[in-house]
Design an enzyme around this catalytic site. Structure first.
Site, PDB file in Angstrom:
ATOM      1  N   ARG A  53       8.569  -1.728   5.691  1.00  0.00           N
ATOM      2  CA  ARG A  53       9.378  -2.929   5.807  1.00  0.00           C
ATOM      3  C   ARG A  53      10.030  -3.145   4.455  1.00  0.00           C
ATOM      4  O   ARG A  53       9.514  -2.703   3.432  1.00  0.00           O
ATOM      5  CB  ARG A  53       8.524  -4.153   6.165  1.00  0.00           C
ATOM      6  CG  ARG A  53       7.910  -4.117   7.551  1.00  0.00           C
ATOM      7  CD  ARG A  53       7.097  -5.388   7.812  1.00  0.00           C
ATOM      8  NE  ARG A  53       7.943  -6.591   7.862  1.00  0.00           N
ATOM      9  CZ  ARG A  53       7.840  -7.591   7.011  1.00  0.00           C
ATOM     10  NH1 ARG A  53       6.979  -7.537   5.996  1.00  0.00           N
ATOM     11  NH2 ARG A  53       8.628  -8.653   7.136  1.00  0.00           N
TER      12      ARG A  53
ATOM     13  N   THR B 146       0.814  -1.215   0.000  1.00  0.00           N
ATOM     14  CA  THR B 146       0.000   0.000   0.000  1.00  0.00           C
ATOM     15  C   THR B 146       0.850   1.269   0.000  1.00  0.00           C
ATOM     16  O   THR B 146       0.628   2.175  -0.812  1.00  0.00           O
ATOM     17  CB  THR B 146      -0.924   0.008   1.226  1.00  0.00           C
ATOM     18  OG1 THR B 146      -1.687  -1.192   1.259  1.00  0.00           O
ATOM     19  CG2 THR B 146      -1.858   1.207   1.186  1.00  0.00           C
TER      20      THR B 146
ATOM     21  N   SER C 221       3.604  -9.938   6.929  1.00  0.00           N
ATOM     22  CA  SER C 221       3.772  -8.495   7.086  1.00  0.00           C
ATOM     23  C   SER C 221       2.680  -7.906   7.976  1.00  0.00           C
ATOM     24  O   SER C 221       2.938  -7.037   8.812  1.00  0.00           O
ATOM     25  CB  SER C 221       3.763  -7.820   5.706  1.00  0.00           C
ATOM     26  OG  SER C 221       4.073  -6.449   5.815  1.00  0.00           O
TER      27      SER C 221
ATOM     28  N   HIS D 247      -9.051   0.368   1.861  1.00  0.00           N
ATOM     29  CA  HIS D 247      -8.818  -1.064   2.046  1.00  0.00           C
ATOM     30  C   HIS D 247     -10.093  -1.862   1.775  1.00  0.00           C
ATOM     31  O   HIS D 247     -10.105  -3.085   1.955  1.00  0.00           O
ATOM     32  CB  HIS D 247      -8.359  -1.355   3.475  1.00  0.00           C
ATOM     33  CG  HIS D 247      -6.926  -1.001   3.740  1.00  0.00           C
ATOM     34  ND1 HIS D 247      -5.912  -1.226   2.838  1.00  0.00           N
ATOM     35  CD2 HIS D 247      -6.333  -0.449   4.843  1.00  0.00           C
ATOM     36  CE1 HIS D 247      -4.764  -0.829   3.349  1.00  0.00           C
ATOM     37  NE2 HIS D 247      -4.984  -0.350   4.554  1.00  0.00           N
TER      38      HIS D 247
END
Length: 371
Positions: free
Chosen positions: A332, A107, A204, A170
């Site tokens: 990340r 995202t 994640s 989302h």
């Protein structure tokens, strides 16, 4: 692109339907009009809140309580209410671009790439010191409809935003605002969806949830429990597989309106995907831009190594529902196949079996890595 939402009959009576046009009262003074607008919005928001609060709820793979919607479990009261209010009020322009994703599917990266691509002429990617990313994170540049814009305090004024307006969500396809999925202009707009291998998505998401829980002194979610929640669909914004298939079907039906991207392919060829985004958004790169390295500059600007070094990432925070999250938590390295460092072979096989069964017959590769 058609959709049905039977929940409308549950929370909106025929005489209480609110829309962007019905929120324009005939008051003679601007002050009265503003007051009426605010009252109407708050009534709609409260009505949706009361409905959602009455639905079953439970803990799951989330840092919020999950609420049971007919399409699956949803992440908290505020995002679900924001989704419902956006469905009623959001007025799309054909030039709008909405970026839907499941959490932790790339995202932040797709927001950065799209924003930098669309706004490259007023904010050149190689003008590092002057780019908005130095002071604003991608989630502040491309805001979520349900988290940032349609909130309890006031209805957003989106009319003044310049074209093309960029939004994120989302929400699964069936719960996109009706104006987004309208069949033809002047309603409807473009959609850029990104999916990621389910095992990497799960890992994640688990790390993001546990980082939040750790900061707030709450019990962490164990890996085996997370796998169970994920496989049962008890995770934010509904089951993974239904979320992906909703946008895949829409892409197959209307590829000119819905762009379907895979995170793994983006990692392999980021420059090619920047070009695809530019073409899809209606702002293709010119020959002088190509010769001048504009595409590579955007890739470098939005790279993990560059973004994590920016002050907006290191010290900034983003508001999500009733809490703020450090911008650094959204970054990340996102290596493809990192799930192998966290999931047992049995866990991976369980997820792979569901993926193969769910995707069978849809022309979508069971493995989103082995394409």
């Amino acid at each position: 692109m058609q959709t049905t939402r039977s929940y409308r009959s549950k929370f909106l009576s025929p005489t209480a339907m609110y829309s962007s046009s019905s929120m324009k009262p005939s008051s003679p003074s601007q002050a009265n009009q503003d007051a009426d607008d605010a009252k109407t919005y708050k009534e709609l928001y409260q009505r949706c809140t009361d409905l959602v609060s009455s639905w079953p709820s439970r803990q799951g793979l989330s840092y919020l309580q999950l609420f049971r919607h007919e399409k699956g479990w949803y992440n908290g009261v505020t995002p679900l209410v924001g989704t419902m209010v956006a469905d009623e009020l959001f007025a799309a322009r054909p030039s709008d671009i909405v970026v839907p994703t499941l959490p932790k599917s790339g995202t932040t990266w797709i927001k950065a790439l799209l924003y930098a691509t669309v706004h490259r002429r007023e904010h050149p990617a190689d003008a590092a010191g002057d780019h908005p990313f130095n002071s604003l994170g991608p989630h502040e540049c491309v805001k979520f409809l349900e988290y940032h814009l349609y909130r309890a305090d006031e209805a957003p004024d989106l009319d003044a935003l310049p074209d093309p307006r960029l939004f994120a969500t989302h929400a699964p396809f069936d719960l996109l605002p009706r104006a987004v999925v309208a069949a033809a202009p002047p309603s409807g707009c473009k959609v850029v969806y990104v999916c990621r291998d389910p095992k990497d998505t799960l890992v994640s998401l688990l790390q993001f949830v546990n980082e939040y829980k750790s900061r707030n002194g709450r019990e962490l979610v164990a890996v085996d429990a997370a796998v169970g929640f994920f496989c049962d669909g008890v995770s934010p914004f509904g089951p993974y597989w239904e979320h992906v298939l909703g946008y895949w079907r829409a892409h197959r039906e209307r590829p000119e309106r819905v762009l379907f991207l895979r995170y793994e392919e983006m990692k392999r060829d980021p420059a090619g995907h920047v070009r695809r985004l530019a073409e899809f958004a209606g702002v293709p790169f010119t020959s002088p831009e190509e010769d001048g390295g504009a595409v590579d500059a955007i890739v470098r600007l939005c790279s993990f190594d560059n973004m994590v070094g920016l002050e907006a990432t290191k010290g900034g925070r983003t508001q999500l529902t009733t809490t703020t999250v450090p911008n650094s938590a959204f970054f990340r390295r996102g290596e493809v196949g990192d799930w192998a460092n966290h999931l047992s072979p049995e866990m991976a096989q369980r997820i792979d079996a569901i993926t193969e069964a769910k995707f069978a017959g849809f022309g979508l590769a069971p493995s989103l890595i082995e394409l």
